[in-house]
Design a protein around this motif. Structure first.
Motif, short mmCIF file in Angstrom:
data_model
loop_
_atom_site.label_atom_id
_atom_site.label_comp_id
_atom_site.label_asym_id
_atom_site.label_seq_id
_atom_site.Cartn_x
_atom_site.Cartn_y
_atom_site.Cartn_z
N ALA A 80 109.33 34.28 46.72
CA ALA A 80 109.81 33.62 47.94
C ALA A 80 110.45 34.67 48.84
N PRO A 81 109.65 35.63 49.32
CA PRO A 81 110.21 36.69 50.15
C PRO A 81 110.63 36.16 51.52
N ARG A 82 111.52 36.88 52.18
CA ARG A 82 111.90 36.50 53.54
C ARG A 82 110.78 36.80 54.52
N VAL A 83 110.03 37.87 54.26
CA VAL A 83 108.96 38.30 55.16
C VAL A 83 107.70 38.54 54.34
N VAL A 84 106.55 38.09 54.88
CA VAL A 84 105.25 38.49 54.35
C VAL A 84 104.53 39.26 55.44
N HIS A 85 104.04 40.43 55.09
CA HIS A 85 103.31 41.27 56.05
C HIS A 85 101.89 41.49 55.58
N THR A 86 100.95 41.49 56.53
CA THR A 86 99.58 41.86 56.22
C THR A 86 98.96 42.54 57.43
N GLY A 87 97.74 43.00 57.24
CA GLY A 87 97.04 43.60 58.36
C GLY A 87 95.94 44.53 57.92
N MET A 105 113.27 48.38 38.83
CA MET A 105 112.29 47.52 39.51
C MET A 105 112.96 46.22 39.94
N THR A 106 112.68 45.80 41.17
CA THR A 106 113.26 44.57 41.70
C THR A 106 112.63 43.36 41.05
N ALA A 107 113.44 42.37 40.68
CA ALA A 107 112.89 41.12 40.14
C ALA A 107 112.04 40.45 41.20
N ARG A 108 110.95 39.82 40.76
CA ARG A 108 110.02 39.20 41.70
C ARG A 108 110.73 38.21 42.61
N SER A 109 111.67 37.47 42.06
CA SER A 109 112.36 36.44 42.83
C SER A 109 113.31 37.04 43.87
N GLU A 110 113.57 38.37 43.80
CA GLU A 110 114.52 39.00 44.70
C GLU A 110 113.86 39.83 45.79
N LEU A 111 112.53 39.82 45.87
CA LEU A 111 111.85 40.60 46.90
C LEU A 111 112.19 40.07 48.29
N GLU A 112 112.55 40.99 49.18
CA GLU A 112 112.79 40.61 50.57
C GLU A 112 111.50 40.57 51.37
N VAL A 113 110.58 41.48 51.06
CA VAL A 113 109.31 41.57 51.80
C VAL A 113 108.17 41.67 50.80
N LEU A 114 107.13 40.89 51.04
CA LEU A 114 105.87 41.01 50.32
C LEU A 114 104.82 41.54 51.29
N VAL A 115 104.22 42.68 50.96
CA VAL A 115 103.14 43.24 51.75
C VAL A 115 101.83 42.96 51.03
N VAL A 116 100.85 42.46 51.76
CA VAL A 116 99.55 42.10 51.19
C VAL A 116 98.47 42.90 51.90
N GLY A 117 97.73 43.70 51.16
CA GLY A 117 96.65 44.46 51.78
C GLY A 117 96.28 45.70 51.00
N GLU A 118 95.41 46.48 51.61
CA GLU A 118 94.78 47.59 50.90
C GLU A 118 95.72 48.76 50.64
N ALA A 119 95.53 49.35 49.47
CA ALA A 119 96.08 50.67 49.13
C ALA A 119 94.88 51.51 48.71
N LEU A 120 94.83 52.72 49.18
CA LEU A 120 93.68 53.58 48.89
C LEU A 120 94.11 55.03 48.91
N VAL A 121 93.17 55.90 48.65
CA VAL A 121 93.42 57.33 48.71
C VAL A 121 92.70 57.90 49.91
N ASP A 122 93.47 58.53 50.80
CA ASP A 122 92.90 59.26 51.93
C ASP A 122 92.47 60.64 51.46
N ILE A 123 91.20 60.96 51.67
CA ILE A 123 90.70 62.30 51.41
C ILE A 123 90.63 62.98 52.77
N VAL A 124 91.64 63.79 53.06
CA VAL A 124 91.83 64.33 54.40
C VAL A 124 91.23 65.73 54.50
N ARG A 125 90.39 65.89 55.51
CA ARG A 125 89.75 67.19 55.75
C ARG A 125 90.24 67.75 57.08
#
Length: 304
Positions: A115-122, A1-21
């Motif tokens: 302190a990531p280099r990139v923060v992504h959301t959406g 596991m990467t140390a928190r201080s070494e993260l290059e990218v932080l992604v912020v947003g939903e994770a879920l389970v797709d129930i695909v039919r």
């Protein structure tokens, strides 16, 4: 596991389970646009962390297992939800998926010691109250060089249109990179051409804008240059995760080249890389984003 201080990218947003039919059969897959982006980055070897909201239930643990196996650090602050969110996806004969969501997105404190280099959301996280306000606060205070944003609009969830447009603009004004689909572009900027949408997004402040056009490829643009990216011919299984694959590829390129100062050839290269990556995902079922070795083995455009 990467140390928190070494993260290059932080992604912020939903994770879920797709129930695909599909037809008469259903199956469950880990999904959520931000989670897919994180997975795609992890599979490319990027040190990436995900701040989401899931439960310590069977579906939540399945999300952690899948993302961890792909190199994603699911931050422990993410385990706060009473139940893991789901999306029921019905895939039509054209491979397009229609979704029904059972999701909650609550307020949350910003992760610390990052302190990531990139923060992504959406996607849902940028629009669904009350948690969307926490996303904006995090972006405003992020100790990051680059912010990336994919609105990935879900009209059934965003509520009042005027309020959703304000939410979109508030995040876009903070972003350096904005990617959207042609469907997003039409919803957010109705009646405008692709070039007009690009102009409108650049006017909000981002340095780099990409609009995906499905079978017609994509356009990647800066204030000074525009590159039209042809589609990659592929036998499509479904489109689940295609846009997220494109976004993950853009972030990977931004880590290498930065979001600004690219010439026309540079925009062409990063657009071709993203389109080629998305084609791999489209050719198989679900949000099964490519690994680094698959991208290295995939033939590159002759224009490179």
């Amino acid at each position: 596991m990467t140390a928190r201080s070494e993260l290059e990218v932080l992604v912020v947003g939903e994770a879920l389970v797709d129930i695909v039919r599909i037809g008469g059969e259903s199956s469950e897959h880990v999904g959520g646009s931000p989670a897919n982006v994180a997975l795609g980055l992890g599979r490319r070897g990027v040190a990436v962390g995900l701040r989401t909201q899931i439960a310590q239930d069977a579906r939540g643990l399945a999300i952690v297992e899948r993302l961890t196996a792909s190199g994603v650090d699911v931050l422990p602050e993410s385990m706060t939800a009473p139940a893991t969110s789901t999306a029921r996806a019905v895939v039509g004969v054209d491979g397009q998926a229609e979704y029904e969501f059972d999701i909650a997105w609550e307020t949350f404190p910003a992760p610390i010691d990052l302190a990531p280099r990139v923060v992504h959301t959406g996607s849902i996280a940028a629009f669904l109250a009350p948690g969307a306000g926490s996303v904006v606060d995090l972006l405003r205070n992020a100790d990051a060089s680059v912010i990336t944003f994919d609105p990935n609009v879900r009209p059934s969830l965003v509520g009042d249109r005027a309020e959703a447009l304000r939410a979109y603009e508030s995040v876009a004004r903070l972003a350096d990179v904005v990617k959207m689909s042609d469907q997003d572009a039409e919803w957010l900027h109705p009646g405008k051409s692709v070039d007009q949408v690009i102009d409108a997004v650049l006017a909000l402040g981002p340095s780099l804008v990409a609009i995906t056009l499905g079978a017609d490829g994509a356009v990647v643009a800066s204030a000074d240059h525009r590159a039209t990216i042809p589609a990659v011919s592929v036998a499509a299984v479904d489109t689940i995760g295609a846009g997220d694959t494109f976004m993950a590829s853009l972030i990977h390129s931004v880590l290498e080249h930065g979001p600004s100062g690219l010439d026309a050839a540079g925009l062409q290269r990063i657009g071709e890389d993203a389109t080629r990556a998305a084609a791999i995902t489209v050719a198989r079922a679900g949000a099964d984003l490519p690994w680094a070795w698959e991208l290295e083995a995939s033939p590159k455009s002759s224009t490179r």
